[in-house]
Motif scaffolding. Structure first.
Motif, short mmCIF file in Angstrom:
data_model
loop_
_atom_site.label_atom_id
_atom_site.label_comp_id
_atom_site.label_asym_id
_atom_site.label_seq_id
_atom_site.Cartn_x
_atom_site.Cartn_y
_atom_site.Cartn_z
N UNK A 1 0.89 -1.16 0.00
CA UNK A 1 0.00 0.00 0.00
C UNK A 1 0.92 1.21 0.00
N UNK A 2 0.42 2.36 -0.41
CA UNK A 2 1.25 3.54 -0.20
C UNK A 2 1.39 3.82 1.29
N UNK A 3 0.53 3.21 2.11
CA UNK A 3 0.70 3.30 3.56
C UNK A 3 1.90 2.50 4.05
N UNK A 4 2.54 1.74 3.18
CA UNK A 4 3.82 1.13 3.51
C UNK A 4 4.93 2.18 3.51
N UNK A 5 4.63 3.36 3.02
CA UNK A 5 5.62 4.45 2.96
C UNK A 5 5.21 5.66 3.80
N UNK A 6 3.91 5.98 3.78
CA UNK A 6 3.43 7.16 4.47
C UNK A 6 2.03 6.90 5.02
N UNK A 7 1.84 7.03 6.33
CA UNK A 7 0.53 6.69 6.91
C UNK A 7 -0.51 7.78 6.73
N UNK A 8 -1.76 7.36 6.79
CA UNK A 8 -2.85 8.31 6.99
C UNK A 8 -3.02 8.53 8.49
N UNK A 9 -3.74 9.61 8.88
CA UNK A 9 -3.95 9.83 10.31
C UNK A 9 -4.73 8.70 10.97
N UNK A 10 -4.34 8.33 12.16
CA UNK A 10 -5.05 7.38 13.02
C UNK A 10 -5.16 5.99 12.38
N UNK A 11 -4.10 5.54 11.73
CA UNK A 11 -4.13 4.22 11.08
C UNK A 11 -2.92 3.39 11.50
N UNK A 12 -2.64 3.34 12.79
CA UNK A 12 -1.40 2.72 13.23
C UNK A 12 -1.33 1.23 12.90
N UNK A 13 -2.43 0.50 13.06
CA UNK A 13 -2.40 -0.94 12.77
C UNK A 13 -2.22 -1.20 11.28
N UNK A 14 -3.01 -0.52 10.46
CA UNK A 14 -2.90 -0.70 9.01
C UNK A 14 -1.50 -0.30 8.53
N UNK A 15 -1.02 0.86 8.98
CA UNK A 15 0.29 1.33 8.53
C UNK A 15 1.41 0.40 8.99
N UNK B 1 -13.06 2.13 -1.51
CA UNK B 1 -12.61 3.53 -1.60
C UNK B 1 -13.70 4.50 -2.02
N UNK B 2 -14.94 4.03 -2.12
CA UNK B 2 -16.02 4.92 -2.51
C UNK B 2 -16.18 6.10 -1.55
N UNK B 3 -15.85 5.87 -0.27
CA UNK B 3 -15.96 6.93 0.73
C UNK B 3 -15.08 8.13 0.40
N UNK C 1 -4.01 14.92 6.76
CA UNK C 1 -3.03 15.11 7.83
C UNK C 1 -3.22 16.41 8.58
N UNK C 2 -3.80 17.42 7.94
CA UNK C 2 -4.02 18.70 8.61
C UNK C 2 -5.36 18.79 9.32
N UNK C 3 -6.07 17.65 9.38
CA UNK C 3 -7.34 17.61 10.09
C UNK C 3 -8.56 17.86 9.25
N UNK C 4 -8.38 18.27 7.99
CA UNK C 4 -9.51 18.50 7.10
C UNK C 4 -10.10 17.18 6.62
N UNK C 5 -11.35 17.22 6.25
CA UNK C 5 -11.98 16.14 5.49
C UNK C 5 -12.04 16.60 4.04
N UNK C 6 -11.46 15.83 3.14
CA UNK C 6 -11.40 16.25 1.74
C UNK C 6 -11.56 15.05 0.83
N UNK C 7 -12.29 15.22 -0.29
CA UNK C 7 -12.37 14.13 -1.28
C UNK C 7 -11.02 13.92 -1.94
N UNK C 8 -10.79 12.70 -2.43
CA UNK C 8 -9.53 12.38 -3.09
C UNK C 8 -9.80 11.72 -4.44
N UNK C 9 -8.97 12.03 -5.44
CA UNK C 9 -9.10 11.37 -6.74
C UNK C 9 -8.84 9.88 -6.64
N UNK C 10 -9.50 9.13 -7.51
CA UNK C 10 -9.28 7.69 -7.61
C UNK C 10 -8.95 7.34 -9.06
#
Length: 252
Positions: free
Chosen positions: A144-158, A195-197, A205-214
Protein backbone atom coordinates in the motif's frame (compact mmCIF):
# COMPACT_ATOMS: atom_id res chain seq x y z
CA UNK A 1 -3.54 -28.92 -17.65
CA UNK A 2 -1.08 -28.34 -20.53
CA UNK A 3 2.54 -28.32 -19.40
CA UNK A 4 2.98 -24.84 -20.86
CA UNK A 5 0.01 -23.37 -18.97
CA UNK A 6 1.07 -21.12 -16.11
CA UNK A 7 -0.87 -21.09 -12.85
CA UNK A 8 -1.58 -18.00 -10.75
CA UNK A 9 -3.23 -17.85 -7.33
CA UNK A 10 -4.93 -14.67 -6.12
CA UNK A 11 -6.02 -14.12 -2.52
CA UNK A 12 -8.96 -11.85 -1.88
CA UNK A 13 -10.14 -12.79 -5.36
CA UNK A 14 -13.84 -12.31 -4.67
CA UNK A 15 -13.95 -8.55 -5.12
CA UNK A 16 -12.12 -5.32 -5.81
CA UNK A 17 -8.44 -5.43 -6.72
CA UNK A 18 -8.29 -9.21 -6.31
CA UNK A 19 -11.10 -9.86 -8.76
CA UNK A 20 -9.75 -7.36 -11.28
CA UNK A 21 -6.27 -8.85 -11.06
CA UNK A 22 -7.58 -12.39 -11.44
CA UNK A 23 -9.46 -11.42 -14.59
CA UNK A 24 -6.40 -9.64 -16.01
CA UNK A 25 -4.18 -12.64 -15.27
CA UNK A 26 -6.68 -14.94 -16.98
CA UNK A 27 -6.67 -12.64 -20.01
CA UNK A 28 -2.86 -12.91 -19.98
CA UNK A 29 -3.14 -16.70 -20.29
CA UNK A 30 -2.87 -17.89 -16.69
CA UNK A 31 -5.13 -20.49 -15.14
CA UNK A 32 -6.44 -19.06 -11.87
CA UNK A 33 -6.70 -20.39 -8.34
CA UNK A 34 -9.12 -18.05 -6.57
CA UNK A 35 -8.70 -17.78 -2.79
CA UNK A 36 -10.98 -16.00 -0.34
CA UNK A 37 -13.09 -16.50 2.77
CA UNK A 38 -16.51 -16.56 1.11
CA UNK A 39 -17.32 -19.01 -1.68
CA UNK A 40 -20.09 -16.97 -3.34
CA UNK A 41 -17.91 -14.03 -4.46
CA UNK A 42 -15.19 -16.46 -5.58
CA UNK A 43 -17.71 -18.30 -7.74
CA UNK A 44 -18.76 -14.98 -9.29
CA UNK A 45 -15.13 -14.25 -10.21
CA UNK A 46 -14.77 -17.81 -11.48
CA UNK A 47 -17.81 -17.36 -13.74
CA UNK A 48 -16.48 -14.06 -15.13
CA UNK A 49 -13.23 -15.77 -16.09
CA UNK A 50 -14.83 -18.93 -17.46
CA UNK A 51 -17.42 -17.01 -19.50
CA UNK A 52 -14.53 -15.28 -21.27
CA UNK A 53 -12.89 -18.62 -22.07
CA UNK A 54 -10.43 -18.67 -19.18
CA UNK A 55 -9.69 -21.31 -16.56
CA UNK A 56 -10.40 -20.73 -12.87
CA UNK A 57 -11.14 -22.71 -9.74
CA UNK A 58 -12.30 -21.41 -6.35
CA UNK A 59 -10.53 -22.42 -3.12
CA UNK A 60 -12.23 -20.96 -0.03
CA UNK A 61 -9.77 -20.20 2.78
CA UNK A 62 -9.20 -17.84 5.69
CA UNK A 63 -5.74 -16.37 5.04
CA UNK A 64 -5.24 -15.70 8.74
CA UNK A 65 -5.64 -19.38 9.65
CA UNK A 66 -2.60 -21.57 9.06
CA UNK A 67 -4.49 -24.84 8.60
CA UNK A 68 -6.95 -23.22 6.19
CA UNK A 69 -4.13 -21.78 4.07
CA UNK A 70 -2.21 -25.06 3.99
CA UNK A 71 -5.35 -26.91 2.92
CA UNK A 72 -6.05 -24.45 0.10
CA UNK A 73 -2.52 -24.61 -1.30
CA UNK A 74 -2.53 -28.40 -1.04
CA UNK A 75 -5.71 -28.38 -3.14
CA UNK A 76 -4.10 -26.01 -5.63
CA UNK A 77 -1.14 -28.36 -6.02
CA UNK A 78 -3.48 -31.33 -6.42
CA UNK A 79 -5.64 -29.52 -8.99
CA UNK A 80 -3.01 -27.75 -11.09
CA UNK A 81 0.22 -29.59 -10.31
CA UNK A 82 2.24 -26.42 -9.72
CA UNK A 83 2.08 -22.69 -8.97
CA UNK A 84 3.87 -20.01 -10.96
CA UNK A 85 2.52 -16.80 -9.43
CA UNK A 86 0.91 -15.78 -6.15
CA UNK A 87 -0.74 -12.37 -5.92
CA UNK A 88 -0.81 -12.03 -2.14
CA UNK A 89 -3.64 -9.51 -2.13
CA UNK A 90 -6.05 -10.28 0.72
CA UNK A 91 -6.23 -7.62 3.40
CA UNK A 92 -8.61 -5.51 5.40
CA UNK A 93 -9.06 -1.80 5.91
CA UNK A 94 -8.92 -0.59 9.48
CA UNK A 95 -10.53 2.83 9.38
CA UNK A 96 -9.31 5.81 11.40
CA UNK A 97 -9.03 5.08 15.11
CA UNK A 98 -7.00 7.29 17.49
CA UNK A 99 -4.16 5.41 19.15
CA UNK A 100 -5.53 5.89 22.65
CA UNK A 101 -8.79 4.20 21.61
CA UNK A 102 -7.24 1.14 19.95
CA UNK A 103 -8.46 -2.14 21.35
CA UNK A 104 -6.01 -5.05 21.45
CA UNK A 105 -8.54 -7.36 19.76
CA UNK A 106 -8.91 -4.87 16.91
CA UNK A 107 -5.13 -4.62 16.54
CA UNK A 108 -4.79 -8.42 16.52
CA UNK A 109 -7.51 -8.78 13.89
CA UNK A 110 -5.80 -6.34 11.52
CA UNK A 111 -2.42 -8.02 12.08
CA UNK A 112 -3.91 -11.49 11.50
CA UNK A 113 -5.21 -10.56 8.07
CA UNK A 114 -2.75 -7.97 6.77
CA UNK A 115 0.48 -9.43 8.12
CA UNK A 116 0.09 -13.01 9.29
CA UNK A 117 -2.11 -13.77 6.28
CA UNK A 118 0.55 -12.46 3.90
CA UNK A 119 3.18 -14.56 5.66
CA UNK A 120 1.10 -17.74 5.66
CA UNK A 121 0.20 -17.53 1.97
CA UNK A 122 3.75 -16.58 1.00
CA UNK A 123 5.11 -19.52 3.01
CA UNK A 124 2.72 -21.98 1.37
CA UNK A 125 3.48 -20.67 -2.12
CA UNK A 126 7.23 -20.63 -1.43
CA UNK A 127 7.21 -24.25 -0.30
CA UNK A 128 5.35 -25.30 -3.42
CA UNK A 129 7.55 -23.26 -5.77
CA UNK A 130 10.71 -24.61 -4.16
CA UNK A 131 9.59 -28.24 -4.41
CA UNK A 132 8.10 -28.23 -7.91
CA UNK A 133 9.84 -28.99 -11.17
CA UNK A 134 10.82 -26.80 -12.89
CA UNK A 135 11.61 -24.99 -9.69
CA UNK A 136 10.65 -21.37 -9.03
CA UNK A 137 7.88 -18.84 -9.28
CA UNK A 138 6.89 -15.31 -8.37
CA UNK A 139 5.18 -13.87 -5.29
CA UNK A 140 3.60 -10.41 -5.64
CA UNK A 141 2.62 -8.82 -2.34
CA UNK A 142 -0.03 -6.11 -2.18
CA UNK A 143 1.52 -3.46 0.01
CA UNK A 144 0.00 0.00 0.00
CA UNK A 145 1.25 3.54 -0.20
CA UNK A 146 0.70 3.30 3.56
CA UNK A 147 3.82 1.13 3.51
CA UNK A 148 5.62 4.45 2.96
CA UNK A 149 3.43 7.16 4.47
CA UNK A 150 0.53 6.69 6.91
CA UNK A 151 -2.85 8.31 6.99
CA UNK A 152 -3.95 9.83 10.31
CA UNK A 153 -5.05 7.38 13.02
CA UNK A 154 -4.13 4.22 11.08
CA UNK A 155 -1.40 2.72 13.23
CA UNK A 156 -2.40 -0.94 12.77
CA UNK A 157 -2.90 -0.70 9.01
CA UNK A 158 0.29 1.33 8.53
CA UNK A 159 2.35 -0.99 10.73
CA UNK A 160 1.22 -4.09 8.87
CA UNK A 161 1.85 -2.53 5.47
CA UNK A 162 5.33 -1.40 6.49
CA UNK A 163 5.94 -4.97 7.65
CA UNK A 164 4.84 -6.37 4.28
CA UNK A 165 7.81 -4.53 2.79
CA UNK A 166 10.10 -6.52 5.08
CA UNK A 167 8.43 -9.74 3.98
CA UNK A 168 8.87 -8.78 0.33
CA UNK A 169 12.57 -8.01 0.69
CA UNK A 170 13.22 -11.15 2.75
CA UNK A 171 11.56 -13.40 0.17
CA UNK A 172 13.35 -11.62 -2.68
CA UNK A 173 16.64 -12.40 -0.92
CA UNK A 174 15.93 -15.92 0.31
CA UNK A 175 14.23 -16.97 -2.91
CA UNK A 176 17.26 -16.35 -5.12
CA UNK A 177 18.61 -19.85 -4.56
CA UNK A 178 15.35 -21.40 -5.76
CA UNK A 179 14.45 -19.12 -8.68
CA UNK A 180 11.67 -17.49 -6.64
CA UNK A 181 11.22 -13.76 -7.28
CA UNK A 182 9.23 -11.46 -5.03
CA UNK A 183 7.65 -8.11 -5.83
CA UNK A 184 5.52 -5.55 -4.01
CA UNK A 185 2.88 -3.35 -5.58
CA UNK A 186 1.90 -0.31 -3.53
CA UNK A 187 -1.52 0.94 -4.56
CA UNK A 188 -3.07 4.32 -3.95
CA UNK A 189 -6.79 5.01 -4.38
CA UNK A 190 -7.93 2.33 -6.82
CA UNK A 191 -11.64 2.74 -7.50
CA UNK A 192 -13.31 -0.12 -5.64
CA UNK A 193 -16.20 -0.33 -3.19
CA UNK A 194 -13.73 0.11 -0.31
CA UNK A 195 -12.61 3.53 -1.60
CA UNK A 196 -16.02 4.92 -2.51
CA UNK A 197 -15.96 6.93 0.73
CA UNK A 198 -13.15 9.01 -0.76
CA UNK A 199 -15.67 10.71 -3.03
CA UNK A 200 -17.31 12.25 0.04
CA UNK A 201 -14.08 13.02 1.87
CA UNK A 202 -11.46 11.35 4.04
CA UNK A 203 -9.37 12.65 6.93
CA UNK A 204 -6.24 14.53 5.87
CA UNK A 205 -3.03 15.11 7.83
CA UNK A 206 -4.02 18.70 8.61
CA UNK A 207 -7.34 17.61 10.09
CA UNK A 208 -9.51 18.50 7.10
CA UNK A 209 -11.98 16.14 5.49
CA UNK A 210 -11.40 16.25 1.74
CA UNK A 211 -12.37 14.13 -1.28
CA UNK A 212 -9.53 12.38 -3.09
CA UNK A 213 -9.10 11.37 -6.74
CA UNK A 214 -9.28 7.69 -7.61
CA UNK A 215 -8.07 5.66 -10.60
CA UNK A 216 -9.72 2.79 -12.43
CA UNK A 217 -8.86 -0.55 -10.80
CA UNK A 218 -8.02 -1.98 -14.24
CA UNK A 219 -4.73 -0.06 -14.17
CA UNK A 220 -3.73 -1.95 -11.02
CA UNK A 221 -4.84 -5.25 -12.52
CA UNK A 222 -2.80 -4.64 -15.66
CA UNK A 223 0.25 -3.75 -13.56
CA UNK A 224 -0.05 -7.02 -11.63
CA UNK A 225 -0.36 -8.95 -14.90
CA UNK A 226 2.73 -7.17 -16.25
CA UNK A 227 4.83 -8.14 -13.23
CA UNK A 228 3.48 -11.69 -13.35
CA UNK A 229 4.47 -12.02 -16.99
CA UNK A 230 8.13 -11.14 -16.50
CA UNK A 231 10.73 -13.90 -16.84
CA UNK A 232 12.12 -14.99 -13.48
CA UNK A 233 15.52 -13.46 -14.22
CA UNK A 234 13.90 -10.00 -14.08
CA UNK A 235 11.96 -8.47 -11.21
CA UNK A 236 10.03 -5.35 -10.28
CA UNK A 237 10.96 -5.25 -6.60
CA UNK A 238 8.69 -2.29 -5.84
CA UNK A 239 6.01 -0.55 -7.88
CA UNK A 240 3.83 2.35 -6.77
CA UNK A 241 0.67 2.86 -8.79
CA UNK A 242 -1.66 5.62 -7.70
CA UNK A 243 -4.16 8.22 -8.76
CA UNK A 244 -1.88 10.95 -10.07
CA UNK A 245 -3.49 13.80 -8.14
CA UNK A 246 -4.01 12.05 -4.80
CA UNK A 247 -2.25 13.53 -1.75
CA UNK A 248 0.59 11.07 -1.35
CA UNK A 249 3.65 12.91 -2.66
CA UNK A 250 3.83 15.68 -0.10
CA UNK A 251 1.26 14.05 2.20
CA UNK A 252 1.19 15.85 5.53
Amino acid sequence: MPATKKIAAVTGAGSGIGRAAAVALAQAGFALALIGRRIEPLLETQEIIRSAGGEAQAFPADVGDAASVEHAFSQIEHTFGRLDVLFNNAGRNAGAVPLEDYEVDFWNDVVATNLTGVFLCARAAYRLMKAQSPQGGRIINNGSISAHSPRPHTIAYSATKHAVTGITKSIALDGRAYNIACSQIDIGNAATSITERMNQGVLQADGRMAPEPRMDVSHVANAVAHIAGLPLDANVLNMTIMASAMPFVGRG
